[in-house]
Design an enzyme around this catalytic site. Sequence first.
Site, PDB file in Angstrom:
ATOM      1  NE  ARG A  53      -4.249  -1.495   0.188  1.00 23.11           N
ATOM      2  CZ  ARG A  53      -4.337  -2.605  -0.529  1.00 23.11           C
ATOM      3  NH1 ARG A  53      -3.326  -2.957  -1.313  1.00 23.11           N
ATOM      4  NH2 ARG A  53      -5.412  -3.367  -0.465  1.00 23.11           N
TER       5      ARG A  53
ATOM      6  CD  GLU B  26       1.936  15.441 -10.553  1.00 25.74           C
ATOM      7  OE1 GLU B  26       2.744  16.234 -11.068  1.00 25.74           O
ATOM      8  OE2 GLU B  26       1.265  14.615 -11.220  1.00 25.74           O
TER       9      GLU B  26
ATOM     10  CG  HIS C  28      -1.848  -1.242  -8.688  1.00 22.73           C
ATOM     11  ND1 HIS C  28      -3.095  -0.863  -8.281  1.00 22.73           N
ATOM     12  CD2 HIS C  28      -1.442  -2.159  -7.787  1.00 22.73           C
ATOM     13  CE1 HIS C  28      -3.444  -1.527  -7.190  1.00 22.73           C
ATOM     14  NE2 HIS C  28      -2.453  -2.324  -6.871  1.00 22.73           N
TER      15      HIS C  28
END
Length: 401
Positions: free
Chosen positions: A241, A269, A282
């Site tokens: 995460r 960003e 991802h």
Amino acid sequence: MGTVILDKVKTIKTLNNIAENGLNVFKKDQEKYLIDNDSENPDAIVLRSFNMHGMELDANLKAIARAGAGVNNIPVDKCTEEGIVVFNTPGANANAVKEMVLTTLMASSRNLFAGVEWTKTLEGEGNQIPKLVEAGKKQFVGNEIKGKTLGVIGLGAIGALVANDALDLDMDVIGFDPFISVDTAWNLSRNVQRAMTIEQLFAESDYITVHVPLTDDTKGMFNQGTFSIMKPGVQIFNFSRGELVNENDMEAGLETGKVGRYVTDFPNETVLKMKNVIPIPHLGASTQESEENCAIMAARQVKEFLETGNIKNSVNFPNASLPYTGKLRVAAFHQNVPNMVGQITQALSNYNLNIADMVNRSRGGYAYTMVDIDNNVEEDVLPALAEKMNQIEGIITARII
């Protein structure tokens, strides 16, 4: 008072494209299951990343299965209050994530990503490219991982695979997991060193990979304080995460060289502007095999629950299982308060029903009880039994299977 549901043909709704092999778990029993993605009243929902927050949860909905590990896209608390079981599929994508960790571990250590990008800039140099390559390659000299120490935080399905395979690559491996399960311990190589504290792992590791859920305790666990314990130039791999990392502190650590490289599967960003970051879009669990494994596992868990009431890998209710022998079974979600089991058994005794077997499991303020009935029960008794169950204060939902 809760709602008691008598079982019938079950409708399955999907909210994402689910691998066909997963859907086949239901399709092979067409007399029992109907896949209807337009249904407004499904018995179960199978999804991947579809955001369910804000969706109405129909009273007939019994289960939601996430074909993956994270359930942030599902209103878990609301489901718990309404007696809807939420499943996930821990371990189904473990091999895919493990391979990505080891791939990026080796590639980043050899500066492969930066080297490839630099090489692409030589387009148009014609016959000079070989000479330019030889002259420029020295800027990408990297390090071998053999003999280096890999710290693995979290030794669940993914972490254990990473640790074991890193040993096979001749790395020294140190692991930390205060909540390691018995099953994982059996699967973990005895050559994985045990860190007594996470600080020990931070201090001894050349590379650190993290495989823990996001909680109040783990949020921002990589920060200025923990960086100060680590070796200079440590490389950190985050396929769990993004919020596990304090990004402001990470940026500072990368600027000073305290952190040599940060590999993350969660670009944003802020991360994209950092020095020495390798942002992965991802892809940790994004393999065809992983998607199929997750879909099959999710479907099987839903099917098992709908047919037998047994629960495995729920994130909001306790795991509970009774061998299913075909006897009449009452399965009830209820508040975890005194005398609930007594009231359930009393309701059964009012119909002269003998108990063949039962199980009761609790989790926080909620509990789950399954009772198998030893008698042959006439079908016309079931509506009255359902009504009797419905009158019990504290029952959330109950099914007669």
